[in-house]
Design a protein around this motif. Structure first.
Motif, PDB file in Angstrom:
ATOM      1  N   PRO A   7      -1.312   3.665  -3.713  1.00  0.00           N
ATOM      2  CA  PRO A   7      -0.456   2.261  -3.507  1.00  0.00           C
ATOM      3  C   PRO A   7      -1.869   1.358  -3.100  1.00  0.00           C
ATOM      4  N   TYR A  81       2.324   5.619   0.110  1.00  0.00           N
ATOM      5  CA  TYR A  81       2.237   4.563   0.954  1.00  0.00           C
ATOM      6  C   TYR A  81       1.154   4.494   1.479  1.00  0.00           C
ATOM      7  N   LYS A  82       0.748   3.438   2.299  1.00  0.00           N
ATOM      8  CA  LYS A  82      -0.685   3.276   2.992  1.00  0.00           C
ATOM      9  C   LYS A  82      -0.759   4.419   3.936  1.00  0.00           C
ATOM     10  N   THR A  89       7.440   4.979   6.562  1.00  0.00           N
ATOM     11  CA  THR A  89       7.928   3.654   6.529  1.00  0.00           C
ATOM     12  C   THR A  89       9.509   3.628   6.393  1.00  0.00           C
ATOM     13  N   GLU A  91      11.177   2.165   4.130  1.00  0.00           N
ATOM     14  CA  GLU A  91      11.442   2.340   2.587  1.00  0.00           C
ATOM     15  C   GLU A  91      11.351   3.627   2.178  1.00  0.00           C
ATOM     16  N   ILE A  92      10.289   4.422   2.664  1.00  0.00           N
ATOM     17  CA  ILE A  92      10.155   5.776   2.314  1.00  0.00           C
ATOM     18  C   ILE A  92      11.484   6.739   2.826  1.00  0.00           C
ATOM     19  N   SER A 121       4.192  -0.998   4.012  1.00  0.00           N
ATOM     20  CA  SER A 121       4.222  -0.002   2.854  1.00  0.00           C
ATOM     21  C   SER A 121       4.328  -0.411   1.455  1.00  0.00           C
ATOM     22  N   THR A 123       5.917   1.164  -1.578  1.00  0.00           N
ATOM     23  CA  THR A 123       6.659   2.441  -2.302  1.00  0.00           C
ATOM     24  C   THR A 123       6.757   2.194  -3.894  1.00  0.00           C
TER      25      THR A 123
END
Lengths: 124, 972
Positions: A7, A81-82, A89, A91-92, A121, A123
């Motif tokens: 990412p 992701y970071k 996150t 989103e994840i 994040s 993704t």
């Protein structure tokens, strides 16, 4: 030989470019913690058959650590992701639940984010 | 008959070129084959049916297959460095001048002493090896082990280096099609026309699969497909390329034979393709199964498909009178091919009650007897089939007729090649009606997106009737005849190479082996070089029947890559010799090389262990170097030491977490020694940190620890304290570093001029920046030898210049280059620890008497919490002491000091061990360090170190500092 997208630099990297770092989102316990807390931090690791969060370093690329959510059985990657985030996150989580409707997070995230950096994040 | 042998047919052979004869040798005999032959077809044409012997009973073996699944025709190929054991004669193209040899026989293929095992088969049943372990105990050591060891191993390992070259290459494609038959080529054409990038891999030198042999219009279909594919620039076709394995996320390995067995081609022998496939089409076809009847291993009994391959592809007659035995329609094609070639087919033995499909009728129309409901009761013949006993399939083997034949073409049905599908998690379903495991499309191997990464097509998908929909169903036949006697089962081979028979699998089941994986290992079924391609399905059907359970409940053994064996040369490819690993060299490397450097590997670096002069031994050189340093001055190439810049407003705070000691309080211009532990509390690395400016530190690590420590810092910075403002850079290779060491060190450096290096200007544990001999330099006054010492760091490209100037200017001072061993001995004389000697991943700083290097004021550092654990705080931990030999002998490295009594295993209790041991040239006596229980409290006690084969060593516990205890020499 997995491929994971870093990412940080955006490259889809082959496993030979990456170094594994074990389970993600461990909470560090230092001096003053109980033996149980320290033991769980240092030694107790999840070994799930299914959804797992892992640390990876793009060691032979940009050098940055990042986190990956993937299925240990099907090898499906839900996203990367970071590393600078204490929990997966939203989103994840959404990406996992889109594929695994029965899966539920097993952590209890504080309602107010007390960490110094807001989790951002990226993704897939 | 052609002059390439009595069994070469006068016509036919679509793959051979009769104009080009190729001489070759087999077991010393000069033979001839044709361009396009495999070794097997050339040997068969020459009348050489027997090509080897089986592993356990040394039974005569001829080929049973014509392809990659061949378990019997396994040869040693080539000579000296190019010798390769266990090569399949059926897949190795014949090359002129080839030297081939049979295996598993002595003194010769025809007369073999080991064949006596064949007479002992009742005493060598399933699990024979395991049973020898049990009783009587002495028999294992004195009787079985020597015999098994002598007979173990299939083929001989080559003893010389392989002179051939190999290479690896990478490729990517939207679609990789494995298998160049009709199914694969059709899939490739469809994808190619959609504009996808496509790679087609075919393991043989010829595209087309079975079509040209099995179907009248096969060759025309293939030719049309190939013509269409040739017009597509986005489709790459690779022949002689075997897909060996399918791994995670579409990673596919394939071996391309470029100049196999042709060393004069001037090309790499093989190329390993590492392909990342968007999707994989598995078009790997199917493999025919043998039938289990008594005597099915006699040379001349072959798979029906192999018989017609030899006839149609190579114009070779596997026999002149070919009896066909089958449970399906497909084998009738072999009868037709034999008849077309002018050979005799005395009968077709069909286990089915009736056979009225188009193929059987076509065979009947040619005047061939078709005996339905029939089976083979036995095959007579030693080195070749002589005649065949026929019985009713429903019975127990009562012989109804004896038919003379010199070849038996058998077919027990076909099994889809599901290896690639299964390698990465694809699942299988058992289909009772077709008696096969076929891919379950609902449970495919999945890729990164969770979707199927492979699709099976054609026969590999279980679709065996492509272009032949009028075939009648097969009758599953696992034992022939159905009620075969026990005696017959002793003669029914499942695994032809390892001599596993129906009786062995039944015995394993009877002895309690219910898991197919256990049965495999107990009987060695499927452990031959074909990895069960011929034997597995038949074996697990027998096992299921013996266990009285359905086949899917027994399941299959695991399919693992590679599909067929890969030679190690292909896996290593260019990574051999000098290219095995990149070497790191310091700027002074060539200077050292020219002056007798005796190298030792340290990480990827080469460091001079010592510099040999004349006929000196390394031991002498080390002693000379140490004396020179202690007496005058020496130089050590310290460029390999790790150098990491840590910079930023939070750098001090960060280093306080990294080190056990306090680094934030270090004044600019000063140096401090520090220890780095891991979160387990164990000592990981050590070195000197220098504060370069208010916000910048230069951290020195060990040579091997540079990359590891940099990664360690980055891990904590990126993943734990990501809001701390710190930047790190590994600048190890940007600087050359020379340690100038010894009482005359200052004198020597002052001759080069440029900086004030006096004790007042540059006290111990300080650093200064300036110029030495006109070269920009940082000088650190630190010492790892106990002597007056300056470590001079200059830009890497000026390192050699500095080094040479030092040696030029110090000739009269006897300036001596010294290596790592002298450094090790001198640090041990001073009682300094070495990471990797005194530490081994279980040692904490407190064990080494280094509590002084641990800050008491800090609330936290990496490893602090771990060091508070009860075991870490125990007074019983082994602690660092010096060890002084009582009798003048040097203690062996790593030896243990014994204590009173024995432990639960009956072993002597121990109370310490040696971690470093040398002969000190300075003190002229052996010195050692070690970790000893309660060591520092036991000064003067003598410990015993028993060593096998030598008198017990004895050493007295002493202070670890052997030399210059007051430390005055470091001040010059």
């Amino acid at each position: 030989m997995l491929t994971l997208t870093c990412p940080c630099c955006g490259i889809s990297a082959e496993e030979t470019e990456l170094a594994p770092g074990g389970e993600a989102h461990l909470k560090r316990f230092g001096p003053g913690s109980s033996d149980d807390e320290f033991e769980s931090y240092l030694f107790a690791r999840k070994n799930p058959k299914g959804v797992h969060f892992e640390r990876w370093r793009h060691a032979y690329g940009c050098g940055k650590w990042f986190l990956a959510a993937r299925d240990t059985v099907t090898l499906e990657v839900f996203g990367t992701y970071k590393a600078q985030t204490p929990y997966p996150t939203p989103e994840i989580v959404a990406a996992i639940q889109a594929k695994r409707p029965d899966w539920k997070p097993d952590w209890h995230q504080p309602s107010v984010n007390t960490t110094t950096t807001p989790a951002e994040s990226l993704t897939e | 008959m052609s002059e390439t042998g009595p069994f070469r047919l006068p016509r036919g052979g679509r793959l051979i070129d009769r104009a080009y004869q190729l001489p070759f040798r087999f077991d010393g005999r000069q033979l001839r084959g044709l361009q396009g032959d495999t070794i097997a077809s050339a040997l068969l044409a020459s009348g050489q049916l027997m090509m080897g012997r089986s592993f356990k009973y040394h039974r005569p073996r001829g080929p049973i297959a014509s392809g990659a699944e061949e378990p019997n025709a396994i040869l040693g190929l080539g000579q000296s460095g190019r010798f390769e054991p266990n090569q399949r004669a059926t897949t190795t193209p014949l090359v002129g001048g080839m030297v081939t040899n049979s295996q598993n026989c002595w003194p010769s293929l025809n007369v073999d002493v080991g064949a006596v095992n064949n007479l002992l088969y009742r005493f060598l049943p399933a699990g024979f090896y395991y049973k020898t372990f049990i009783h009587p105990r002495p028999a294992w050591k004195h009787l079985f082990e020597p015999i098994i060891r002598r007979s173990a191993g299939l083929g001989k390992a080559p003893t010389e280096a392989d002179p051939d070259t190999y290479e690896q290459a990478y490729d990517h494609a939207d679609l990789v099609v494995v298998g160049g038959g009709v199914a694969g080529l059709s899939a490739a054409l469809e994808a190619g026309r959609e504009g996808k990038s496509v790679i087609v891999l075919e393991q043989t030198p010829v595209f087309g699969g079975r079509a040209a042999v099995d179907h009248a219009d096969g060759q025309a279909r293939i030719d049309a497909l190939l013509a269409d594919l040739r017009a597509l620039p986005n489709v790459t076709m690779r022949r002689s390329t075997m897909a060996t394995g399918l791994y995670d996320h579409g990673y596919l390995l394939a071996r391309e034979a470029i100049a196999d067995h042709d060393p004069n081609a001037g090309l790499p022998r093989q190329r390993l393709w590492r392909i990342r496939a968007g999707h994989v089409v598995v078009a790997t076809g199917a493999l025919e199964r043998p039938l289990s009847f008594a005597g099915n291993d006699v040379p001349g009994v072959m798979l029906a498909s192999a018989v017609r391959d030899f006839i149609v592809d190579y114009g070779v007659a596997p026999g002149r009178s070919i009896l066909v035995v089958t449970n399906n329609d497909d084998a009738y094609r072999t009868a037709l091919a034999a008849l077309d070639a002018g050979l005799t087919v005395p009968a077709v033995i069909d286990a089915r009650p009736s056979a009225t499909g188009a193929l059987p009728e076509a065979v009947r129309a040619r005047g061939v007897r078709v005996l339905t409901g029939s089976a083979i009761a036995g095959v007579r013949g030693g080195h070749a089939v002589e005649d065949v006993k026929i019985c009713s399939h429903a019975g127990s083997g009562d012989v109804q007729e004896i038919i003379p034949a010199d070849c038996v073409a058998m077919s027990g049905g076909w099994s889809p090649v599901v290896h690639l599908w299964s390698h990465c998690g694809g699942k299988l379903n058992w289909h009772d009606d077709r008696a096969m495991f076929a891919p379950d499309l609902a449970r495919p191997p999945t890729g990164h997106d969770g979707r199927a990464m492979a699709t099976p097509v054609g026969a590999a998908a279980g679709d065996l009737l492509v272009g032949a929909a009028d075939e009648q169903p097969l009758l599953p036949v696992w034992v022939m005849p159905v009620n075969a006697t026990r005696k017959m089962k002793f003669k029914m081979w499942l695994d032809f190479q390892n001599d596993v028979k129906v009786s062995d699998v039944e015995l394993a089941a009877q002895e309690g082996y219910h898991s197919v994986e256990h049965t495999k290992r107990y009987t060695t079924l499927g452990m031959a070089t074909d990895q069960g391609k011929v034997s597995n399905i038949n074996g697990l059907a027998i096992l299921s029947k013996a266990l009285n359970q359905p086949i899917p409940q027994t399941g299959t053994t695991t399919f693992r890559p590679p599909y067929t064996p890969l030679t190690l040369g292909t896996i290593a490819a260019e990574a051999r010799g000098e290219l095995f690993q990149p070497l790191r060299k310091t700027p002074m490397h060539n200077w050292a090389e020219a002056r007798g450097a005796h190298w030792e590997p340290v990480g990827h670096w080469r460091r001079a262990y010592c510099y040999l002069q004349g006929a000196e031994t390394p031991h002498d050189a080390v002693a000379r170097e140490i004396r020179a340093v202690r007496a005058s001055v020496g130089t050590l190439d310290a460029s390999t030491l790790g150098k990491i810049i840590v910079k930023g407003p939070d750098a001090g705070k960060f280093l306080d977490m990294m080190y056990t000691g306090m680094m934030s309080t270090l004044p600019v211009g000063k140096c401090r020694y520090g220890l780095i532990c891991n979160e387990n509390g164990f000592l990981n690395d050590d070195g000197v940190a220098a504060r370069l400016s208010e916000d910048t530190w230069l951290v020195h690590t060990t040579t091997g620890g540079a990359d590891r420590m940099h990664a360690h810092m980055e891990d904590w910075l990126q993943c734990e304290w990501w809001d701390w403002k710190v930047y790190t850079a590994n600048v190890t290779e940007q600087w050359a570093q020379v340690a100038v060491v010894g009482p005359k060190a200052r004198v020597l450096l002052e001759r080069l001029g440029g900086m004030d290096l006096s004790a007042e200007a540059l006290p111990f544990m300080q650093w200064a920046e300036g110029e030495i001999a006109g070269i920009p330099a940082r000088v650190f006054r630190i010492s790892f030898s106990g002597e007056l010492s300056f470590e001079v760091a200059v830009p890497a490209n000026r390192g050699l210049e500095l080094w040479e100037k030092l040696h030029e200017a110090g000739k009269d001072l006897n300036v001596t280059p010294y290596g790592t061993e002298a450094m090790h001995v001198m640090r041990a004389e001073k009682g300094f620890i070495m990471i990797g000697d005194e530490t081994d991943g279980t040692v904490i700083p407190q064990d080494l008497g280094m509590s002084w290097a641990i800050s008491k004021k800090k609330t936290d550092y990496i490893g602090k919490r771990a060091q508070e654990r009860s075991f870490m705080a125990s007074p019983d931990r082994w602690k660092l002491v010096g060890l002084e030999s009582v009798d003048g002998r040097m203690l062996p490295d790593g030896v243990y000091a014994v204590a009173e009594g024995t432990n639960a295993n009956g072993q002597r209790n121990v109370q310490g061990r040696v971690t470093s041991t040398y002969v000190s040239p300075t003190l002229n006596k052996p010195i050692a360090m070690g970790l000893v229980k309660h060591g520092p409290d036991r000064m003067g006690e003598v410990l015993e170190f028993p060593v096998a084969g030598a008198e017990t060593y004895k050493a007295r516990i002493v202070d670890p500092v052997f030399y210059d205890k007051e430390g005055s020499r470091a001040n010059g």
